[in-house]
Design a protein around this motif. Structure first.
Motif, short mmCIF file in Angstrom:
data_model
loop_
_atom_site.label_atom_id
_atom_site.label_comp_id
_atom_site.label_asym_id
_atom_site.label_seq_id
_atom_site.Cartn_x
_atom_site.Cartn_y
_atom_site.Cartn_z
N ALA A 109 0.76 -1.17 0.12
CA ALA A 109 0.00 -0.10 0.16
C ALA A 109 0.83 1.12 0.05
CB ALA A 109 -0.78 0.14 1.32
N PHE A 110 1.90 1.33 0.89
CA PHE A 110 2.80 2.40 0.91
C PHE A 110 3.59 2.65 -0.60
CE2 PHE A 110 7.29 3.84 1.55
CZ PHE A 110 6.84 5.15 2.01
N LEU A 111 4.04 1.43 -1.21
CA LEU A 111 4.60 1.50 -2.53
C LEU A 111 3.72 1.97 -3.55
CD1 LEU A 111 6.98 -1.66 -2.49
CD2 LEU A 111 7.64 0.83 -2.20
N ALA A 112 2.43 1.56 -3.45
CA ALA A 112 1.40 2.02 -4.52
C ALA A 112 1.13 3.56 -4.19
CB ALA A 112 0.03 1.45 -4.08
N LEU A 113 1.14 3.85 -2.79
CA LEU A 113 0.91 5.56 -2.73
C LEU A 113 1.85 6.30 -3.14
CD1 LEU A 113 -1.17 7.33 -0.94
CD2 LEU A 113 0.43 7.05 0.89
N ALA A 114 3.36 5.77 -3.01
CA ALA A 114 4.38 6.40 -3.46
C ALA A 114 4.44 6.61 -4.94
CB ALA A 114 5.76 5.85 -3.03
N LEU B 58 10.34 2.74 -7.09
CA LEU B 58 11.59 3.31 -6.84
C LEU B 58 11.83 4.05 -8.11
CD1 LEU B 58 13.73 0.67 -5.18
CD2 LEU B 58 12.58 2.77 -4.12
N GLY B 59 11.53 3.64 -9.32
CA GLY B 59 11.73 4.39 -10.38
C GLY B 59 11.07 5.50 -10.85
N LEU B 60 9.79 5.58 -10.24
CA LEU B 60 8.95 6.64 -10.38
C LEU B 60 9.16 7.72 -9.27
CD1 LEU B 60 5.26 4.82 -11.08
CD2 LEU B 60 6.49 6.37 -12.58
N MET B 61 9.83 7.23 -8.09
CA MET B 61 10.00 8.15 -7.13
C MET B 61 11.36 8.98 -7.55
SD MET B 61 7.98 8.87 -4.72
CE MET B 61 8.57 9.26 -3.16
#
Lengths: 126, 142
Positions: A109-114, B58-61
């Motif tokens: 969920a955190f990665l989706a939000l990021a 990570l890539g998008l960030m």
């Protein structure tokens, strides 16, 4: 004096009409992902050869933005449901299973939000 | 000796000792049919694809953080490891898609006869390769 709440009476009795939700949402996200995946695969394959400026321009094109914002929740939700089934099947110690699934869900969920945040930032702020 | 071990081993599902019979085809002595191989591959690709999603985030960030971090991520993507991961991920994606579509067909109650199962299993493998190759050709020549 009754300390026993109604919850005690219904616990463990089975259906709360939510039993098929996991299965159903896995199918719904799967259907949504069928068209999205072809679009995403072509974009991903081209990604390495694209500069940051070109990438920002690509993300901020309206259709790309909205497709990314559709793809990201669908794919992370689908992954969440799938990994949950795998963990339920192969992890046999109850507390590790429960905490593992919880950790996996929170992380995804955190990665989706990021990812969503990154897309929005690129689209609106460049 | 071994007989004795079997006789004393508890039966699964009961507390009592007794002869232990084989319960189901054991994975190490049972040659998996192609459908079983695809089934476990579906799970494995699902896990690998999920790990790839971490890299996507990570890539998008990295892109959102600015040109410097983007260039680092791009260097990773264009390197040997990055390219292998990227194309491996894409193949896994198309395999998972093909087998997933078959699961949706199964949900309708169709496609369970033996001839059907094997034909579609090979068709899935072929289609996942075709899709990956098509994307490869598309990005190289268009």
């Amino acid at each position: 004096m009754h300390y026993r709440t109604p919850l005690r009476e219904v616990r463990g009795l089975g259906s709360a009409r939510a039993g098929t939700r996991h299965w159903w949402m896995q199918r719904v996200t799967a259907l949504a992902l069928i068209p999205l995946v072809f679009w995403f695969a072509m974009a991903l394959a081209a990604w390495p050869s694209v500069s940051q400026m070109e990438f920002v321009r690509w993300v901020s094109r309206p259709w790309n933005t909205i497709l990314l914002l559709s793809f990201i929740p669908a794919v992370f939700y689908h992954a969440m449901l799938g990994i949950q089934v795998i963990m339920e099947d192969y992890v046999h110690t109850d507390w590790i299973k429960i905490m593992g699934i919880l950790a996996m869900k929170l992380l995804l969920a955190f990665l989706a939000l990021a990812s969503m945040f990154a897309v929005l930032r690129l689209a609106f702020l460049g | 000796m071994l007989d004795e071990v079997y006789r004393q081993a508890p039966r699964i599902g009961s507390g009592e000792a007794g002869p232990r019979r084989p319960l189901s085809p054991h994975l190490q002595i049972y040659r998996l049919p192609v459908t079983a191989l695809l089934s476990i591959t579906h799970r494995i690709t699902g896990v690998l694809l999920t790990l790839g999603l971490v890299l996507l985030a990570l890539g998008l960030m990295a892109a959102a953080a600015g040109p410097v971090s983007y260039v680092k991520f791009q260097a990773f993507l264009t390197g040997y490891v990055g390219q292998m991961l990227l194309w491996g991920w894409l193949y896994a994606l198309f395999f998972h898609l093909c087998h997933g579509v078959r699961h949706l067909v199964w949900d309708t109650g169709n496609g369970f006869t033996r001839e059907h199962l094997n034909i579609i299993a090979y068709l899935e493998i072929a289609m996942s390769l075709v899709f990956t190759l098509a994307v490869f050709l598309f990005t190289r020549f268009l």
